[in-house]
Scaffold this active site. Structure first.
Site, PDB file in Angstrom:
ATOM      1  N   PRO A   2      -0.763   8.968   3.895  1.00 20.97           N
ATOM      2  CA  PRO A   2      -0.016   7.736   3.690  1.00 20.97           C
ATOM      3  C   PRO A   2       0.550   7.200   4.997  1.00 20.97           C
ATOM      4  O   PRO A   2       1.548   7.693   5.504  1.00 20.97           O
ATOM      5  CB  PRO A   2       1.105   8.169   2.737  1.00 20.97           C
ATOM      6  CG  PRO A   2       1.314   9.614   3.047  1.00 20.97           C
ATOM      7  CD  PRO A   2      -0.009  10.157   3.464  1.00 20.97           C
ATOM      8  N   CYS A   3      -0.071   6.192   5.575  1.00 18.14           N
ATOM      9  CA  CYS A   3       0.297   5.705   6.907  1.00 18.14           C
ATOM     10  C   CYS A   3       0.577   4.209   6.879  1.00 18.14           C
ATOM     11  O   CYS A   3       0.364   3.542   5.875  1.00 18.14           O
ATOM     12  CB  CYS A   3      -0.820   5.999   7.910  1.00 18.14           C
ATOM     13  SG  CYS A   3      -1.335   7.728   7.955  1.00 18.14           S
ATOM     14  N   THR A   4       1.050   3.668   8.006  1.00 18.32           N
ATOM     15  CA  THR A   4       1.265   2.230   8.175  1.00 18.32           C
ATOM     16  C   THR A   4       0.766   1.827   9.555  1.00 18.32           C
ATOM     17  O   THR A   4       1.047   2.516  10.538  1.00 18.32           O
ATOM     18  CB  THR A   4       2.757   1.869   8.048  1.00 18.32           C
ATOM     19  OG1 THR A   4       3.283   2.399   6.826  1.00 18.32           O
ATOM     20  CG2 THR A   4       2.943   0.359   8.064  1.00 18.32           C
ATOM     21  N   GLU A  92      -5.909   4.950   8.796  1.00 17.71           N
ATOM     22  CA  GLU A  92      -5.054   4.437   7.737  1.00 17.71           C
ATOM     23  C   GLU A  92      -5.776   4.660   6.415  1.00 17.71           C
ATOM     24  O   GLU A  92      -6.848   4.089   6.179  1.00 17.71           O
ATOM     25  CB  GLU A  92      -4.818   2.938   7.957  1.00 17.71           C
ATOM     26  CG  GLU A  92      -3.984   2.263   6.896  1.00 17.71           C
ATOM     27  CD  GLU A  92      -2.512   2.501   7.102  1.00 17.71           C
ATOM     28  OE1 GLU A  92      -1.779   2.535   6.105  1.00 17.71           O
ATOM     29  OE2 GLU A  92      -2.090   2.669   8.266  1.00 17.71           O
TER      30      GLU A  92
END
Length: 486
Positions: A2-4, A92
């Site tokens: 879970p990245c941004t 991502e």
């Protein structure tokens, strides 16, 4: 994972640099920062998760990355810059839908079961991509093409998006099912925001199969879309997000609120973001993938957003009066192992074009500092992380500060804010100093000295901050007692 992600074109940044940045949100994996030397001979790479063997070409360039300390689940190199001043961040984790996965299933590892069965390797994934691509590319476009070729040859077992940057261009690639992919050049005057969801909202097939100036894709993607009737547009334009992505209830809690907060920051006057008749809400499906910001963008802007948690909104989990606190997944989270902001400054001599701004171990309350990428090794404070908690490691230093700040947010935040500002301010001073030394003709070897000074500064400021924040936390322990309290 879970990245941004945030991407910035060279005409959107304040200094003409390209920026690709991402929170590598994982499972509290200890990280370190390494430099891998150039290699002349071909080599063999073996994936851990999918048990796949990949032959690597000759003449690998020197490159940096931020791998896991414990390699039991793979390298997970996160991001880096190579000696040609090309940056990459991968990946991502994005979303897809049953129509796509049914048409082009993921390439999953199949273990041997029984005497007559065989082990079947899976495809490539996040644990591998930087290692397989970054040492071999001399431009952002080459990064897209090499990654695309690997996806078509080996497939993947997961949906991912990844970014590449050189001094002139930023490119974004997203996987589609097991073997397909799509990529766009980020317009120079635009910013891109990506929150764990399929992002591209426009694609020009004519360009992709013609001049390929702004669009690239797998060779049969148009036929794939037509065969399985994946396009959902009612007009003439093709929207990849509709065709390949998801629009679930989970997206509205986990993904779109992050896009809303980031776009709201960059376009505060362009659209209405709050209240009745808002153009976009935290649960809007159509927040733009890219846009022209209202002002030029700085590294400080990018770092603020990647460590943010809906400050100034009803969704701030630390605001006791907030009506909807904790409703949405924040951008800065405790399990952010490294925030890597890769900056390519094309207006400077090649020796100092590549700078990595790093924040480690829980991005909400950690300091962000620069290091020059054009070196043969990093200081031990950054590269020597082990699985043992120690303030001799930037990763663990940061995680201790972040956890203690979170525990006593109201009283500790002032100490953390001073710490974060001091590190970024002093780090920028070192960049100005050593940029000028290179301009004046001093040898590239002085960049090792610069990184050593920066690391020493970060440790000094981290020691001071930890002392203040630990004392504050100790004074607020529940077993605290004074006879005068009765």
């Amino acid at each position: 994972m879970p990245c941004t992600t945030i991407l910035v074109g060279k005409k959107a940044s304040h200094d003409g640099s390209t920026i690709i940045a991402r929170n590598d949100d994982g499972a509290f994996e200890a990280k370190r920062v390494l430099v891998h030397p150039a290699r002349e001979k071909a080599a063999t790479y073996k994936t851990v998760i999918s048990h796949l063997t990949v032959e690597l070409p000759e003449n690998a360039m020197r490159y940096t990355d931020c791998p896991n300390v414990n390699k039991s689940n793979g390298v997970w190199p996160a991001c880096g810059i190579n000696e040609a001043n090309v940056a990459m961040t991968a990946t991502e984790t994005i979303t897809s839908n049953a129509r796509v996965i049914g048409a082009d299933p993921y390439v999953q590892y199949q273990e041997k079961k029984g005497r007559n069965s065989k082990e079947v390797p899976g495809g490539i994934g996040e644990e591998d991509l930087v290692t397989l691509v970054l040492p071999y590319i001399r431009s952002a476009r080459e990064g897209v093409l090499r990654t695309g070729a690997l996806l078509e040859q080996y497939g993947t077992y997961e949906p991912n998006g990844m970014a590449f940057a050189d001094a002139d261009e930023v490119w974004w690639l997203e996987t589609i099912g097991g073997h397909h992919w799509i990529a766009r050049r980020v317009p120079d005057d635009r910013v891109v925001i990506m929150p764990n969801q399929f992002g591209l909202d426009h694609f020009d097939f004519d360009d992709a199969y013609g001049a390929q100036k702004e669009h690239l894709c797998s060779r049969d993607l148009r036929g794939f879309v037509e065969k399985y009737r994946l396009a959902l547009d009612t007009g003439a334009e093709f929207n990849p997000r509709l065709a390949f992505g998801s629009h679930s209830d989970a997206d509205h809690i986990y993904n779109t609120p992050r896009a809303w907060f980031m776009a709201r920051y960059f376009l505060s006057r362009t659209y209405k973001w709050d209240g009745e008749n808002a153009h976009f809400t935290p649960e809007s499906n159509d927040i733009p993938w890219s846009f022209v910001p209202e002002r030029k963008v700085t590294v400080e802007d990018v770092r603020y957003l990647l460590g943010s948690y809906y400050q100034g909104t009803p969704y701030n989990p630390y605001d006791k009066t907030a009506a909807c606190k904790g409703k949405y997944r924040t951008i800065g989270v405790p399990n952010s192992d490294v925030c890597g902001i890769m900056q390519i400054r094309g207006y400077l001599p090649e020796a100092v074009q590549g700078v990595e701004w790093l924040s480690m171990g829980g991005s909400g309350f950690t300091a962000c500092f620069p290091v020059y990428a054009n070196v043969t090794e990093f200081p031990k404070y950054l590269s020597g992380t082990t699985e043992t908690v120690s303030t001799d490691s930037m990763y663990w230093h940061s995680r201790l500060i972040a956890a203690l700040t979170d525990a006593q947010y109201g009283s500790a935040l002032i100490f953390d804010e001073r710490y974060v500002n001091a590190v970024m301010n002093r780090g920028q001073q070192f960049l100005y100093e050593y940029d000028e030394k290179i301009r004046q003709g001093e040898p590239v070897e002085i960049l090792k000295e610069a990184n050593n000074k920066i690391a020493a500064m970060v440790k000094e400021e981290s020691d001071k901050a930890l002392a203040h924040i630990l004392k504050n936390a100790s004074e607020h322990m529940k077993i605290r007692y004074h006879r005068g309290d009765n």
